[in-house]
Write an enzyme that holds these catalytic residues in place. Structure first.
Site, short mmCIF file in Angstrom:
data_model
loop_
_atom_site.label_atom_id
_atom_site.label_comp_id
_atom_site.label_asym_id
_atom_site.label_seq_id
_atom_site.Cartn_x
_atom_site.Cartn_y
_atom_site.Cartn_z
N TRP A 39 50.90 51.00 89.86
CA TRP A 39 49.49 50.66 90.06
C TRP A 39 48.62 51.34 89.01
O TRP A 39 47.62 50.77 88.57
CB TRP A 39 49.06 51.01 91.48
N ASP B 32 41.96 56.04 92.35
CA ASP B 32 42.49 55.02 93.25
C ASP B 32 43.17 55.73 94.40
O ASP B 32 44.24 56.31 94.24
CB ASP B 32 43.48 54.13 92.49
N LYS C 196 46.15 50.70 104.25
CA LYS C 196 47.09 51.79 104.52
C LYS C 196 46.59 52.64 105.68
O LYS C 196 47.25 52.77 106.70
CB LYS C 196 47.29 52.66 103.28
#
Length: 355
Positions: free
Chosen positions: A100, A167, A191
């Site tokens: 990511w 992030d 999440k």
């Protein structure tokens, strides 16, 4: 009993599911479903206000930061961040610690100059590089706090004179942070905050409007700030369920309490991985994630058998990512220590079987 260790859209508290399910039938006794109410209605405006208030309270967000609930996931933020923070002719610094982080840097390169200042790709992202140097002339410094695929987590913010952009998609609300240390924080909800469909953005207001770029309004943070996260139709249900989950977290005692629970859960599983003769961890011990525990078997030929063995005992979502292999157990906030202990028991039972 099912034990959900899934790494993507993940486990949420049962009481949140129950209240969210009722709202699908009848939201706030309106006679309408949460799926069909107007996002301009007073009932939903109250949801947005409360959700923002809970984020601000739980994370102790200081004055001078705006909180947004946007669509498009973290992947859209990969582009919006440089659009809004990277001046024409400027450069941004990126820290490469996994898939990511790599994707974020790749997208930013479409907008302007990007310097990747450190990477752990040389060891398949199994560790976090230390003592990195952020260029003093960088417009901002971007890093990913937790790497779901590789099971590493950054526990100390790298030193930077440039605004720090993080992030936090997979560890937001799981441990205490000082928001004032960051210029911008973003996180896909799926999440620890709520279901997929909404992305949390916390941005320091004074950083905006300085790039010299003319942006389409939909990609301009200022448009969304002025619109109160309603510049376009927001993801109503995802925000509502996030609100319920934030209420649950507050009732538990907040982030300080859940952080201690997460430490206990992670320690229990890592201790078994280190003790058990059949398993070994894949991440450097000092960088082990509390959210995503990655491990393999000393004898890879047994992995398919263990996966089936665990499945028979109710463990869902423990197959590792294809780039790492083995297993991944995600220990997000709503996963109980009971589920972790059940997985430990399964690992011990499998070890006994193969002695």
């Amino acid at each position: 009993m099912k034990h959900n260790f899934g790494a993507g859209p993940c486990i949420l508290p049962k009481e949140v599911f129950q209240e969210a399910a009722q709202a699908v039938i009848d939201f706030n006794n309106t006679g309408l479903s949460i799926l069909e109410i107007s996002h301009r209605s007073k009932d939903f405006e109250a949801v947005v206000v409360e959700t923002e208030r809970l984020v601000r309270e739980l994370l102790n967000v200081p004055h001078g930061y705006s909180i947004l609930f946007l669509q498009g996931g973290a992947s859209t933020q990969f582009a919006m961040i440089p659009m809004n923070l990277l001046p024409e002719g400027g450069k941004a610094a990126y820290f490469d610690t996994g898939v990511w982080a790599t994707k974020a840097a790749k997208e930013a390169k479409r907008i302007g100059q990007v310097d990747v200042i450190a990477s752990s790709s040389d060891q398949n992202y199994s560790y976090i590089p230390k003592n990195i140097e952020v260029p003093t002339d960088a417009a901002y410094f971007h890093y990913t706090t937790n790497n779901t695929i590789y099971g590493t987590e950054v526990f100390e913010i790298p030193k930077s004179t440039a605004p720090v952009v993080a992030d936090m998609s997979s560890d937001i609300l799981s441990r205490e942070i000082n928001v004032a240390d960051y210029g911008l924080i973003y996180a896909g909800a799926q999440k620890n905050m709520g279901p997929a469909g909404v992305t949390l953005v916390i941005v320091k207001d004074e950083l905006l409007g300085k790039t010299g770029r003319t942006l389409p309004a939909i990609f301009d943070y200022d448009s969304h700030i002025k619109g109160g996260s309603m510049y376009n139709t927001p993801p109503v249900y995802s925000i509502y369920v996030s609100m319920l989950n934030l209420r649950w977290l507050k009732a538990k005692g907040g982030i300080a309490v859940i952080e201690q629970e997460n430490i206990v859960k992670a320690r229990a599983l890592y201790d078994e991985i280190d003790r058990n003769s059949l398993f070994k961890g894949t991440a450097a011990k000092e960088d082990r994630s509390r959210m995503n525990v990655t491990f393999v078997m000393n004898n890879p030929a047994l992995e398919a058998e263990f996966l089936e063995f665990a499945k028979e005992r109710g463990h869902i979502g423990i197959k590792g990512h294809r780039s790492v292999g083995g297993f991944r157990a995600s220990l997000y906030n709503a996963l109980s220590i009971t589920s972790v202990n059940a997985l430990v028991d399964t690992m011990q039972e499998f070890e006994e079987k193969h002695k």
